[in-house]
Scaffold this active site. Sequence first.
Site, PDB file in Angstrom:
ATOM      1  N   TYR A   1       0.835  -1.208   0.000  1.00  0.00           N
ATOM      2  CA  TYR A   1       0.000   0.000   0.000  1.00  0.00           C
ATOM      3  C   TYR A   1       0.870   1.259   0.000  1.00  0.00           C
ATOM      4  O   TYR A   1       0.649   2.194  -0.776  1.00  0.00           O
ATOM      5  CB  TYR A   1      -0.906  -0.048   1.228  1.00  0.00           C
ATOM      6  CG  TYR A   1      -1.912   1.075   1.334  1.00  0.00           C
ATOM      7  CD1 TYR A   1      -3.082   1.050   0.565  1.00  0.00           C
ATOM      8  CD2 TYR A   1      -1.719   2.142   2.210  1.00  0.00           C
ATOM      9  CE1 TYR A   1      -4.024   2.071   0.678  1.00  0.00           C
ATOM     10  CE2 TYR A   1      -2.647   3.161   2.326  1.00  0.00           C
ATOM     11  CZ  TYR A   1      -3.805   3.117   1.559  1.00  0.00           C
ATOM     12  OH  TYR A   1      -4.732   4.128   1.663  1.00  0.00           O
TER      13      TYR A   1
ATOM     14  N   LYS B   1       1.123   4.213  -2.832  1.00  0.00           N
ATOM     15  CA  LYS B   1       0.778   5.604  -2.514  1.00  0.00           C
ATOM     16  C   LYS B   1       1.987   6.524  -2.701  1.00  0.00           C
ATOM     17  O   LYS B   1       1.832   7.703  -3.044  1.00  0.00           O
ATOM     18  CB  LYS B   1       0.226   5.695  -1.080  1.00  0.00           C
ATOM     19  CG  LYS B   1      -1.102   4.966  -0.889  1.00  0.00           C
ATOM     20  CD  LYS B   1      -2.181   5.531  -1.791  1.00  0.00           C
ATOM     21  CE  LYS B   1      -3.546   4.904  -1.571  1.00  0.00           C
ATOM     22  NZ  LYS B   1      -4.592   5.467  -2.436  1.00  0.00           N
TER      23      LYS B   1
HETATM   24  P1  NAI Z   1     -13.381   2.348   0.678  1.00  0.00           P
HETATM   25  O1  NAI Z   1     -12.896   0.951   0.668  1.00  0.00           O
HETATM   26  O2  NAI Z   1     -14.465   2.727   1.622  1.00  0.00           O
HETATM   27  O3  NAI Z   1     -13.835   2.779  -0.804  1.00  0.00           O
HETATM   28  C1  NAI Z   1     -13.057   2.498  -1.914  1.00  0.00           C
HETATM   29  C2  NAI Z   1     -13.949   2.431  -3.142  1.00  0.00           C
HETATM   30  O4  NAI Z   1     -13.128   2.090  -4.273  1.00  0.00           O
HETATM   31  C3  NAI Z   1     -15.027   1.337  -3.016  1.00  0.00           C
HETATM   32  O5  NAI Z   1     -16.278   1.836  -3.442  1.00  0.00           O
HETATM   33  C4  NAI Z   1     -14.505   0.238  -3.933  1.00  0.00           C
HETATM   34  O6  NAI Z   1     -15.520  -0.575  -4.503  1.00  0.00           O
HETATM   35  C5  NAI Z   1     -13.778   1.064  -4.997  1.00  0.00           C
HETATM   36  N1  NAI Z   1     -12.811   0.253  -5.738  1.00  0.00           N
HETATM   37  C6  NAI Z   1     -11.970  -0.676  -5.247  1.00  0.00           C
HETATM   38  N2  NAI Z   1     -11.283  -1.251  -6.243  1.00  0.00           N
HETATM   39  C7  NAI Z   1     -11.696  -0.662  -7.385  1.00  0.00           C
HETATM   40  C8  NAI Z   1     -11.360  -0.841  -8.752  1.00  0.00           C
HETATM   41  N3  NAI Z   1     -10.451  -1.743  -9.143  1.00  0.00           N
HETATM   42  N4  NAI Z   1     -11.984  -0.071  -9.678  1.00  0.00           N
HETATM   43  C9  NAI Z   1     -12.921   0.837  -9.304  1.00  0.00           C
HETATM   44  N5  NAI Z   1     -13.271   1.053  -8.024  1.00  0.00           N
HETATM   45  C10 NAI Z   1     -12.670   0.299  -7.086  1.00  0.00           C
HETATM   46  O7  NAI Z   1     -12.086   3.238   0.889  1.00  0.00           O
HETATM   47  P2  NAI Z   1     -11.914   4.784   1.319  1.00  0.00           P
HETATM   48  O8  NAI Z   1     -11.461   4.807   2.727  1.00  0.00           O
HETATM   49  O9  NAI Z   1     -13.072   5.583   0.897  1.00  0.00           O
HETATM   50  O10 NAI Z   1     -10.632   5.152   0.420  1.00  0.00           O
HETATM   51  C11 NAI Z   1     -10.688   5.949  -0.759  1.00  0.00           C
HETATM   52  C12 NAI Z   1      -9.274   6.310  -1.151  1.00  0.00           C
HETATM   53  O11 NAI Z   1      -8.663   7.054  -0.109  1.00  0.00           O
HETATM   54  C13 NAI Z   1      -8.362   5.098  -1.399  1.00  0.00           C
HETATM   55  O12 NAI Z   1      -7.479   5.377  -2.470  1.00  0.00           O
HETATM   56  C14 NAI Z   1      -7.595   4.991  -0.108  1.00  0.00           C
HETATM   57  O13 NAI Z   1      -6.362   4.331  -0.276  1.00  0.00           O
HETATM   58  C15 NAI Z   1      -7.421   6.455   0.250  1.00  0.00           C
HETATM   59  N6  NAI Z   1      -7.119   6.712   1.651  1.00  0.00           N
HETATM   60  C16 NAI Z   1      -8.002   6.314   2.632  1.00  0.00           C
HETATM   61  C17 NAI Z   1      -7.690   6.576   3.965  1.00  0.00           C
HETATM   62  C18 NAI Z   1      -8.600   6.181   5.089  1.00  0.00           C
HETATM   63  O14 NAI Z   1      -8.182   6.359   6.233  1.00  0.00           O
HETATM   64  N7  NAI Z   1      -9.803   5.707   4.835  1.00  0.00           N
HETATM   65  C19 NAI Z   1      -6.440   7.253   4.343  1.00  0.00           C
HETATM   66  C20 NAI Z   1      -5.616   7.630   3.219  1.00  0.00           C
HETATM   67  C21 NAI Z   1      -5.963   7.355   1.941  1.00  0.00           C
END
Ligand code: NAI
Length: 248
Positions: A156, A160
């Site tokens: 990860y 990133k």
């Molecule tokens: P989440 O797991 O709640 O949502 C991620 C979304 O991306 C889901 O709707 C999922 O179906 C979709 N997804 C996954 N693989 C996919 C693919 N191959 N093609 C299209 N869509 C796909 O995650 P969250 O927390 O909303 O994270 C969003 C972004 O923010 C990610 O890039 C994550 O790495 C980043 N992030 C999140 C943090 C956190 O604390 N939640 C902290 C730092 C970064």
Amino acid sequence: MKLLEGKVALVTGANRGIGRAIALGMAREGAHVAFTDLAFDDNTKSLESELASLGVKGKGYASNAASFTETEEVVKQITDDFETVDILVNNAGITKDTLLMRMTEDQWDAVINVNLKSVFNFTKAVQPIMLKKKAGSIINISSVVGVAGNAGQANYAASKAGIIGFTKSVAKEVGSRNIRCNALAPGFIITEMTDKLPEEVKENWIKNIPLRRGGTPEDVANVCVFLGSELSSYVSGQVISICGAMQT
Ligand code: NAI
């Protein structure tokens, strides 16, 4: 006049979590929103109706962001439906956490492909549209972990950190065409991705955050609205942390 009136935003992985909040935050500021996710499901339908209730055009598309050809196809569909893309938010991401000694090749490849290759796929597909109109804002969702690293997240963190190098390079390549490219580094944001962490891990995170709380998806969405708008017209090639001062 709203900050993003009439602009078209494309957000990847927006069925839930941070992506969904970004889609809604941009729509509240007047942007039309095309969004993608792996499947077209009930979450997609409910986001489409929430966007419509905000008085903007909103449409969801099923597309695997890790696939180069699916991305080319979906961007073509989106430009047929919305005519253009002004703001691209590369948000889709996954985790497959484990110590390096236990990490399989599949766990490595999946995280690199979904988190990093997707950013290449979408930026490459959208770039010609932005080059032609000599305008655009690309926002890539990285993480504090991409800056500092984290035990148990080598895949990860590498994905990133890769996003940060990509962002800075693209900003330098396309700046002369008035296209901006920035990365966001959220800290601990409360979504389904972080909800699955053990309680003691979550409590420990929060203890170490000077603002004494996890972030909300809306905290991230607000910065996206800023980066998508003319308020940030001289901000490019930057990594902006949204972490309650956890990382300074
Ligand atoms: P989440 O797991 O709640 O949502 C991620 C979304 O991306 C889901 O709707 C999922 O179906 C979709 N997804 C996954 N693989 C996919 C693919 N191959 N093609 C299209 N869509 C796909 O995650 P969250 O927390 O909303 O994270 C969003 C972004 O923010 C990610 O890039 C994550 O790495 C980043 N992030 C999140 C943090 C956190 O604390 N939640 C902290 C730092 C970064």
